[in-house]
Structures are given as structure tokens and as C-alpha cells.
Design a protein around this motif. Structure first.
Motif, mmCIF file in Angstrom:
data_model
loop_
_atom_site.group_PDB
_atom_site.id
_atom_site.type_symbol
_atom_site.label_atom_id
_atom_site.label_comp_id
_atom_site.label_asym_id
_atom_site.label_seq_id
_atom_site.Cartn_x
_atom_site.Cartn_y
_atom_site.Cartn_z
ATOM 1 N N THR A 39 4.105 -2.481 -5.071
ATOM 2 C CA THR A 39 4.235 -1.550 -3.944
ATOM 3 C C THR A 39 3.047 -1.600 -2.995
ATOM 4 O O THR A 39 3.167 -1.194 -1.837
ATOM 5 N N ARG A 40 1.904 -2.086 -3.468
ATOM 6 C CA ARG A 40 0.724 -2.144 -2.600
ATOM 7 C C ARG A 40 0.932 -3.140 -1.465
ATOM 8 O O ARG A 40 0.560 -2.898 -0.322
ATOM 9 N N VAL A 41 1.517 -4.273 -1.786
ATOM 10 C CA VAL A 41 1.779 -5.308 -0.788
ATOM 11 C C VAL A 41 3.264 -5.646 -0.854
ATOM 12 O O VAL A 41 3.721 -6.313 -1.784
ATOM 13 N N GLN A 93 -4.526 -7.042 3.817
ATOM 14 C CA GLN A 93 -5.884 -6.638 4.158
ATOM 15 C C GLN A 93 -6.224 -5.286 3.544
ATOM 16 O O GLN A 93 -7.324 -5.081 3.028
ATOM 17 N N TRP A 94 -5.272 -4.374 3.573
ATOM 18 C CA TRP A 94 -5.520 -3.058 2.966
ATOM 19 C C TRP A 94 -5.714 -3.177 1.461
ATOM 20 O O TRP A 94 -6.523 -2.452 0.875
ATOM 21 N N ALA A 95 -4.992 -4.078 0.821
ATOM 22 C CA ALA A 95 -5.154 -4.278 -0.614
ATOM 23 C C ALA A 95 -6.552 -4.818 -0.936
ATOM 24 O O ALA A 95 -7.170 -4.418 -1.922
ATOM 25 N N VAL A 96 -7.044 -5.727 -0.090
ATOM 26 C CA VAL A 96 -8.401 -6.258 -0.285
ATOM 27 C C VAL A 96 -9.430 -5.135 -0.190
ATOM 28 O O VAL A 96 -10.439 -5.129 -0.899
ATOM 29 N N GLY A 148 -8.097 -6.561 -8.708
ATOM 30 C CA GLY A 148 -6.989 -6.354 -7.787
ATOM 31 C C GLY A 148 -7.357 -6.721 -6.364
ATOM 32 O O GLY A 148 -6.566 -7.341 -5.642
ATOM 33 N N ARG A 149 -8.556 -6.351 -5.957
ATOM 34 C CA ARG A 149 -9.006 -6.698 -4.600
ATOM 35 C C ARG A 149 -9.157 -8.203 -4.454
ATOM 36 O O ARG A 149 -8.747 -8.779 -3.445
ATOM 37 N N ASP A 150 -9.719 -8.843 -5.462
ATOM 38 C CA ASP A 150 -9.925 -10.287 -5.391
ATOM 39 C C ASP A 150 -8.607 -11.055 -5.350
ATOM 40 O O ASP A 150 -8.518 -12.128 -4.736
#
Length: 255
Positions: free
Chosen positions: A48-50, A149-152, A160-162
């Protein structure tokens, strides 16, 4: 009016149907067993994040979806792509500095699945009903890259960011290619230029085959690709003197 919503478990059936319509006929020719479309749909709905679904209201049926699946995170599901690419035919209408051999592109993709790989690659999937208004396409494309970009920036864990710090992406679509290799008159060559933005000189000094896409965004993506390969769809027979539908995978720098 159309709106974007996070995918949910209730969307799995609809996402599966859209994936099945796209991929079910082509994969068995290049992998030992059919890709589990249900597991693909489950993974897409769970991310759901991306990723977003497209619908006219939150209660309405999903008319399409867009997502970006990172190869290492979803390695078990996406590894069959390497086998497809290894047996595919290079498409020569890409940038001169691109990868020109299917085996070289397959080896590049295979590296993305390794834990020690320095780069990350995402599979861009954008499936929708055929009559979705084309005016939505730029909004959908902007939305998915914004979400990456928001997930990063916002994923709660470093891992998760990486995982969304992408260096490249791959994209799957259908393409109509002139593969007949029959003589062409000047009149026909002129018509080809109007039907194929990719009908350009290849880096090997020969004309690239005419390429016509169903989706308006595909010409733009191909123009930015550094490699592209195609393979036959078993249900599609070559058309004498015409265009034959093939599956295409593009590799693009994420920038």
C-alpha cells in the motif's frame, strides 16, 4: 471523475483479472511453469505504500492499478523474468549505448536479485481497462513516482527506505512489430514513420523494425530505455506483410 485509492485485499480478484489478461498466454513458452498470477495480485494488493488503484469511488470496482515492485524484495515472484529475457530477441531501436544482447540484459537483471547487489531495480506495472481515458495517464505516472519518493523518505525502517532507492526500472508491455522482412516500397516506408515512433536507425547501422504500441505512454518510455527485448506470444501468429504482436521488456535508468 476518477480517484486513486490504496489497494486492499478486496482488490486481489480484480488485479488478478487484469494481470491474467496481460500475461497468461505468453509466460509458459519461456518458463517451466505458469507464473502464479494470484500471488502477484496478492503482493500488489499488500503493498500500500507504493501503489494505487483507479476507480470512480472507494466502493466502485477497480478499473486499473499501478505499482512498482522492487526485484530483490519480490525475488521469488519476479525471477522468471530473467528466463524470459534470456531467450528473447534484442530490440535494436534503443540508445546506442544500451545493452544489445539478451544474455547481457538477463545477467544485469539477475544481479538485482542478489543480496550483495549495489543497485536496485523496480518492475513498473500499470494495467487498466482498455477504455480508461488517456488524460489520466500522466497523473498515474506522476503518482507512482511520487509514492516511490515518499517511501524513500517515510518508510519506518531503513531497510524499507533503502528498498525503494531505485537505480533503474523495467517495464512490460505489448508491441506490434513488422517482422515479415519483406521488400518495402517508398510509400510503405513513409507510412511506417507515421505509425512507429521507434522506427529509427539502430546502433548497428540497420533500420530498427517498426514498432507500434497500444498505449500512449510506451513510445515515451522506449525513447528513454537503454535496452529492450521482445519475445513471441504463443497465441499470436506472425502476420504476413503486417504487424505481429510481441511482448516487450524495457530497461530504463530510473532518473
Amino acid at each position: 471523475e476518477f480517484e486513486f485509492f490504496d489497494p486492499t485485499e478486496a482488490d486481489i480478484g480484480r488485479i488478478r483479472a487484469l494481470l491474467f489478461a496481460r500475461f497468461s498466454a505468453s509466460w509458459p513458452a519461456y518458463v517451466d511453469e505458469r507464473i502464479d498470477v494470484h500471488r502477484w495480485a496478492t503482493a500488489i494488493a499488500a503493498q500500500t505504500r507504493v501503489g494505487s488503484t483507479i476507480r470512480v469511488s472507494q466502493e466502485a470496482e477497480c478499473l486499473g492499478f499501478v505499482t512498482m515492485l522492487e526485484l530483490r524484495t519480490h525475488g521469488e515472484l519476479l525471477r522468471p523474468l530473467v528466463a524470459c529475457v534470456r531467450k528473447a530477441t534484442p530490440f535494436k531501436g534503443v540508445a546506442a549505448d544500451g545493452v544489445q544482447e539478451s544474455s547481457a540484459l538477463a545477467e544485469r537483471l539477475d544481479l538485482y536479485f542478489q543480496e550483495t547487489a549495489s543497485g536496485r531495480c523496480g518492475l513498473l506495472l500499470f494495467e487498466r481497462v482498455v477504455n480508461l481515458p488517456p488524460e489520466l495517464i500522466p497523473w498515474v505516472q506522476e503518482a507512482i513516482f511520487s509514492e516511490v519518493q515518499w517511501a524513500v523518505e517515510d518508510e519506518p525502517t531503513q531497510a524499507g527506505r533503502d528498498s525503494f532507492k531505485l537505480d533503474s526500472l523495467i517495464y512490460l508491455t505489448d508491441v506490434f512489430l513488422d517482422t515479415a522482412n519483406h521488400p518495402k516500397t517508398a510509400k510503405r516506408r513513409k507510412r511506417r514513420r507515421h505509425t512507429a515512433a521507434a522506427d529509427t536507425a539502430s546502433p548497428h547501422g540497420t533500420s530498427a523494425p517498426a514498432a507500434a504500441f497500444e498505449r500512449i505512454e510506451d513510445d515515451v518510455l522506449l525513447a528513454h530505455a537503454d535496452a529492450a527485448v521482445t519475445w513471441a506470444i504463443p497465441s499470436e501468429d506472425p502476420v504476413p506483410g503486417g504487424l505481429t504482436r510481441r511482448r516487450m521488456l524495457m530497461h530504463l535508468p530510473y532518473s
